[in-house]
Design an enzyme around this catalytic site. Structure first.
Site, PDB file in Angstrom:
ATOM      1  N   ASP A  13       0.816  -1.222   0.000  1.00 60.74           N
ATOM      2  CA  ASP A  13       0.000   0.000   0.000  1.00 60.74           C
ATOM      3  C   ASP A  13       0.849   1.271   0.000  1.00 60.74           C
ATOM      4  O   ASP A  13       0.468   2.288   0.586  1.00 60.74           O
ATOM      5  CB  ASP A  13      -0.971   0.008   1.199  1.00 60.74           C
ATOM      6  CG  ASP A  13      -1.814  -1.250   1.242  1.00 60.74           C
ATOM      7  OD1 ASP A  13      -2.223  -1.702   0.158  1.00 60.74           O
ATOM      8  OD2 ASP A  13      -2.042  -1.778   2.336  1.00 60.74           O
ATOM      9  N   LYS A  16       1.831   2.168  -5.084  1.00 61.86           N
ATOM     10  CA  LYS A  16       2.410   1.613  -6.316  1.00 61.86           C
ATOM     11  C   LYS A  16       1.544   1.950  -7.530  1.00 61.86           C
ATOM     12  O   LYS A  16       2.050   2.370  -8.571  1.00 61.86           O
ATOM     13  CB  LYS A  16       2.534   0.071  -6.190  1.00 61.86           C
ATOM     14  CG  LYS A  16       3.504  -0.379  -5.118  1.00 61.86           C
ATOM     15  CD  LYS A  16       3.552  -1.897  -5.000  1.00 61.86           C
ATOM     16  CE  LYS A  16       2.324  -2.531  -4.398  1.00 61.86           C
ATOM     17  NZ  LYS A  16       2.072  -2.219  -2.979  1.00 61.86           N
ATOM     18  N   GLY A  40      -4.707  -4.411  -3.482  1.00 56.04           N
ATOM     19  CA  GLY A  40      -5.689  -3.341  -3.681  1.00 56.04           C
ATOM     20  C   GLY A  40      -4.931  -2.143  -4.208  1.00 56.04           C
ATOM     21  O   GLY A  40      -4.184  -1.516  -3.478  1.00 56.04           O
ATOM     22  N   HIS A  41      -5.067  -1.881  -5.492  1.00 58.09           N
ATOM     23  CA  HIS A  41      -4.277  -0.831  -6.144  1.00 58.09           C
ATOM     24  C   HIS A  41      -5.194   0.325  -6.562  1.00 58.09           C
ATOM     25  O   HIS A  41      -6.067   0.152  -7.399  1.00 58.09           O
ATOM     26  CB  HIS A  41      -3.532  -1.413  -7.348  1.00 58.09           C
ATOM     27  CG  HIS A  41      -2.449  -2.369  -6.938  1.00 58.09           C
ATOM     28  ND1 HIS A  41      -1.618  -2.994  -7.827  1.00 58.09           N
ATOM     29  CD2 HIS A  41      -2.045  -2.782  -5.711  1.00 58.09           C
ATOM     30  CE1 HIS A  41      -0.756  -3.755  -7.164  1.00 58.09           C
ATOM     31  NE2 HIS A  41      -1.005  -3.647  -5.884  1.00 58.09           N
ATOM     32  N   GLN A 222       1.840  -6.366  -3.327  1.00 62.33           N
ATOM     33  CA  GLN A 222       2.451  -6.567  -2.014  1.00 62.33           C
ATOM     34  C   GLN A 222       3.800  -5.818  -1.974  1.00 62.33           C
ATOM     35  O   GLN A 222       3.925  -4.790  -2.602  1.00 62.33           O
ATOM     36  CB  GLN A 222       2.577  -8.054  -1.653  1.00 62.33           C
ATOM     37  CG  GLN A 222       1.234  -8.719  -1.394  1.00 62.33           C
ATOM     38  CD  GLN A 222       0.518  -9.142  -2.658  1.00 62.33           C
ATOM     39  OE1 GLN A 222       1.064  -9.818  -3.517  1.00 62.33           O
ATOM     40  NE2 GLN A 222      -0.727  -8.753  -2.816  1.00 62.33           N
ATOM     41  N   GLY A 300     -10.743  -3.582   4.190  1.00 62.65           N
ATOM     42  CA  GLY A 300     -11.266  -2.512   5.036  1.00 62.65           C
ATOM     43  C   GLY A 300     -10.610  -2.432   6.402  1.00 62.65           C
ATOM     44  O   GLY A 300     -11.011  -1.630   7.248  1.00 62.65           O
TER      45      GLY A 300
HETATM   46  P1  GDP Z   1      -0.722   0.250  -3.592  1.00 68.17           P
HETATM   47  O1  GDP Z   1      -1.326  -1.021  -3.079  1.00 68.17           O
HETATM   48  O2  GDP Z   1       0.742   0.328  -3.331  1.00 68.17           O
HETATM   49  O3  GDP Z   1      -1.058   0.532  -5.032  1.00 68.17           O
HETATM   50  O4  GDP Z   1      -1.364   1.426  -2.731  1.00 68.17           O
HETATM   51  P2  GDP Z   1      -2.917   1.588  -2.316  1.00 68.17           P
HETATM   52  O5  GDP Z   1      -3.672   2.047  -3.485  1.00 68.17           O
HETATM   53  O6  GDP Z   1      -3.395   0.377  -1.589  1.00 68.17           O
HETATM   54  O7  GDP Z   1      -2.819   2.702  -1.189  1.00 68.17           O
HETATM   55  C1  GDP Z   1      -2.277   3.954  -1.423  1.00 68.17           C
HETATM   56  C2  GDP Z   1      -3.338   5.019  -1.081  1.00 68.17           C
HETATM   57  O8  GDP Z   1      -2.714   6.288  -1.003  1.00 68.17           O
HETATM   58  C3  GDP Z   1      -4.400   5.161  -2.140  1.00 68.17           C
HETATM   59  O9  GDP Z   1      -5.606   5.520  -1.527  1.00 68.17           O
HETATM   60  C4  GDP Z   1      -3.863   6.282  -3.031  1.00 68.17           C
HETATM   61  O10 GDP Z   1      -4.896   6.988  -3.696  1.00 68.17           O
HETATM   62  C5  GDP Z   1      -3.206   7.158  -2.008  1.00 68.17           C
HETATM   63  N1  GDP Z   1      -2.022   7.906  -2.478  1.00 68.17           N
HETATM   64  C6  GDP Z   1      -1.062   7.517  -3.360  1.00 68.17           C
HETATM   65  N2  GDP Z   1      -0.090   8.446  -3.443  1.00 68.17           N
HETATM   66  C7  GDP Z   1      -0.449   9.444  -2.602  1.00 68.17           C
HETATM   67  C8  GDP Z   1       0.158  10.681  -2.214  1.00 68.17           C
HETATM   68  O11 GDP Z   1       1.232  11.052  -2.663  1.00 68.17           O
HETATM   69  N3  GDP Z   1      -0.527  11.433  -1.283  1.00 68.17           N
HETATM   70  C9  GDP Z   1      -1.720  11.057  -0.755  1.00 68.17           C
HETATM   71  N4  GDP Z   1      -2.304  11.851   0.150  1.00 68.17           N
HETATM   72  N5  GDP Z   1      -2.309   9.896  -1.090  1.00 68.17           N
HETATM   73  C10 GDP Z   1      -1.680   9.105  -1.995  1.00 68.17           C
HETATM   74  P1  IMO Z   2      -0.915  -4.287  -2.177  1.00 64.44           P
HETATM   75  O1  IMO Z   2      -0.522  -4.831  -3.521  1.00 64.44           O
HETATM   76  C1  IMO Z   2      -0.833  -4.773   2.165  1.00 64.44           C
HETATM   77  C2  IMO Z   2      -0.771  -8.885   3.692  1.00 64.44           C
HETATM   78  C3  IMO Z   2      -1.957  -9.366   4.508  1.00 64.44           C
HETATM   79  C4  IMO Z   2      -1.277 -10.315   5.459  1.00 64.44           C
HETATM   80  C5  IMO Z   2      -0.209 -10.964   4.570  1.00 64.44           C
HETATM   81  C6  IMO Z   2      -0.589 -12.304   3.984  1.00 64.44           C
HETATM   82  O2  IMO Z   2      -2.200  -3.544  -2.196  1.00 64.44           O
HETATM   83  O3  IMO Z   2       0.217  -3.533  -1.555  1.00 64.44           O
HETATM   84  P2  IMO Z   2      -2.234 -13.030   2.027  1.00 64.44           P
HETATM   85  O4  IMO Z   2      -3.705 -12.835   1.860  1.00 64.44           O
HETATM   86  O5  IMO Z   2      -1.419 -12.429   0.933  1.00 64.44           O
HETATM   87  O6  IMO Z   2      -1.862 -14.454   2.301  1.00 64.44           O
HETATM   88  O7  IMO Z   2      -1.873 -12.221   3.387  1.00 64.44           O
HETATM   89  O8  IMO Z   2       0.031 -10.039   3.508  1.00 64.44           O
HETATM   90  N1  IMO Z   2      -1.080  -8.344   2.351  1.00 64.44           N
HETATM   91  C7  IMO Z   2      -1.047  -7.039   2.032  1.00 64.44           C
HETATM   92  N2  IMO Z   2      -0.827  -5.956   2.806  1.00 64.44           N
HETATM   93  N3  IMO Z   2      -1.017  -4.623   0.839  1.00 64.44           N
HETATM   94  C8  IMO Z   2      -1.210  -5.699   0.043  1.00 64.44           C
HETATM   95  O9  IMO Z   2      -1.243  -5.619  -1.300  1.00 64.44           O
HETATM   96  C9  IMO Z   2      -1.276  -6.976   0.646  1.00 64.44           C
HETATM   97  N4  IMO Z   2      -1.471  -8.227   0.169  1.00 64.44           N
HETATM   98  C10 IMO Z   2      -1.336  -9.044   1.222  1.00 64.44           C
HETATM   99  O10 IMO Z   2      -2.570  -8.289   5.197  1.00 64.44           O
HETATM  100  O11 IMO Z   2      -0.608  -9.603   6.466  1.00 64.44           O
HETATM  101 MG    MG Z   3      -2.852  -1.646  -1.749  1.00 60.86          MG
END
Ligand code: GDP
Ligand code: IMO
Ligand code: MG
Length: 422
Positions: A13, A16, A40-41, A222, A300
């Protein structure tokens, strides 16, 4: 002609997808290489927010071919739900290709995931319960069913039925929820028929594209410290998110990779259990959750939060051969009185700079912090490095000093253009 890998450097998270969306403008292919719908991207375009679990984050450009690579485990109900949701919002998924070598997730994998987590009690991992671990177990024990098998529907039906009968026993042996074999078989025959047009020989497709001169972006899910080998085992996922996994999960060779971008949040978060040296369990940690909206996209769940940790980041730089870092969510720190960065771990009176290989050492590591005064002004939407407040620039410089590589991008908000590109 270039191949770029985008990889998370913390526990996921990091933002990416936002960086991939930005880079996708200059790439013709965006390919996921591991993980599954545990990811979750989030991509924010104008006032529209999209949360992707399986579809590559380059799908928003009609110049990009999105590819689900051989290293991914594919949950068909989720894939089709995602395709339908994107199409209903006017995003075409017609160009999507799914590797014939990728493995399928079935309901028994989810039942097994839940049963195993329940059996672990207090030692549970906190998985996303998506069946990711059990699906990779089946792959490794050579019992998996691959995407390419859907092309011969009669053989596929037989294979699913056989596996379902065996898996039902395995699941009930560990006290998991059983399922109706014939219901699963008929549901998956329908899914298989719908999947057929997307199935492709993505390994040759990627090589041909590269030889034609296309730019290819390999999308990690991840992150480094969730890696099955290099992460905080057993509190990890069941694949190799690190850059080396990009070669395995796409079929491109290690020598084809030119650029490796590590995505790093300006603080640290983690979902699920496991060690977290710079964790904040106080009001500051709460503030990071609130301001950074740190709730999991997929489950969530509230994310755990803490300060940026450059011991981890140096290690991520090493194991991924990072060529650069994108530092995201710097704007989330705007209101803090002071901002800390962990630059070492103190253990029995000595300060370690190398990330420890032993979990017990990690559990006892006391972070050594460098403290900066807060800048107390909004950085939201800033696009020029010179416009960032002094302390905010200092964090970027600490990251460069500690890792020895450039910070090429700094995130200043969720939207596509809220980014300093240096
Ligand atoms: P990922 O799994 O690495 O793709 O990241 P996620 O999408 O799960 O979580 C990143 C969250 O931060 C998302 O809600 C993005 O919209 C938000 N986000 C990404 N870059 C920035 C930033 O530079 N500033 C802020 N405030 N939010 C960001
Ligand atoms: P993105 O791509 C954050 C975590 C789970 C748990 C561990 C193992 O959005 O960054 P799993 O279901 O993969 O066997 O769970 O990995 N986990 C993540 N944490 N971002 C993710 O993906 C994750 N995908 C798995 O919370 O700790
Ligand atoms: Mg994510």
């Amino acid at each position: 002609m270039s191949v770029t890998v985008v990889v998370g450097t913390q526990w996921g998270d990091e933002g990416k997808a936002k960086v991939i969306d930005l880079l996708a403008a200059s790439h013709q292919i965006v390919a996921r290489y591991q993980g599954g719908h545990n990811a979750g991207h989030t991509v924010v375009i104008g006032d529209q927010k999209y949360a992707l679990q399986l579809t590559p984050s380059g799908v928003f450009y009609d110049t990009v071919t999105p590819v689900i690579g051989n290293g991914v485990v594919v949950d068909l109900p989720t894939l089709f739900k995602e395709i339908d949701a994107l199409e209903s919002r006017g995003i075409s998924t017609a160009r999507l290709k799914v590797s014939s070598l990728a493995h399928l997730i079935f309901p028994w994998h989810q039942a097994m995931d839940a049963a195993q987590e329940a059996a672990r009690g207090d030692l549970k991992i906190g998985t996303t319960l998506k069946g990711i671990g059990p699906a990779y177990v089946d792959k490794v024990k050579r019992a998996g069913i691959r995407v390419g098998e859907v092309l011969d529907i009669r053989v596929f039906e037989q294979r699913v039925r056989e596996r379902a009968v065996a898996a039902r026993r395995e699941v009930s042996d560990v006290g998991g929820d059983t399922f109706d074999v014939e219901e699963v078989v008929s549901a998956f025959i329908a899914y298989a028929k719908r999947l057929s047009p997307y199935v492709a020989d993505t390994v040759n497709l990627l090589h041909d594209a590269r030889e034609r001169g296309d730019n290819i972006l390999l999308e990690g899910a991840q992150a480094t410290f969730l890696d099955i080998d290099h992460g905080t085992y057993p509190y990890v996922t069941s694949s190799n998110p690190i850059a080396g996994g990009a070669a395995i999960g796409s079929g491109l060779g290690p020598r084809h990779i030119d650029r490796i971008v590590g995505i790093t949040k300006a603080y640290t978060t983690r979902v699920g259990m496991g060690p977290f040296p710079s964790e904040l369990t106080d009001a500051l940690g709460e503030a990071l959750v609130d301001i950074g909206r740190e709730y999991g996209t997929v489950t969530g769940r509230r994310r755990r939060t803490g300060w940026l940790d450059t011991v981890m980041l140096r290690h991520a730089t090493r194991v991924n051969s990072l060529t650069e870092i994108a530092l995201t969510k710097l704007d989330v720190l705007d209101t803090f009185d002071e901002v800390k960065v962990c630059t070492g771990y103190s253990m029995n009176g000595t300060v370690m700079r190398n990330y420890p290989d032993r979990p017990d050492m990690l559990a006892h590591a006391v972070p050594v912090y460098e403290t900066l005064p807060g800048w107390k002004s909004s950085t939201e939407g800033i696009t020029k490095f010179a416009d960032l407040p002094h302390s905010a620039q200092q964090i970027v410089k600490i990251v460069e000093r500690e890792t020895g590589i450039p910070v090429s991008m700094v995130g200043t908000g969720p939207s596509r253009d809220a980014m300093v590109v240096r």
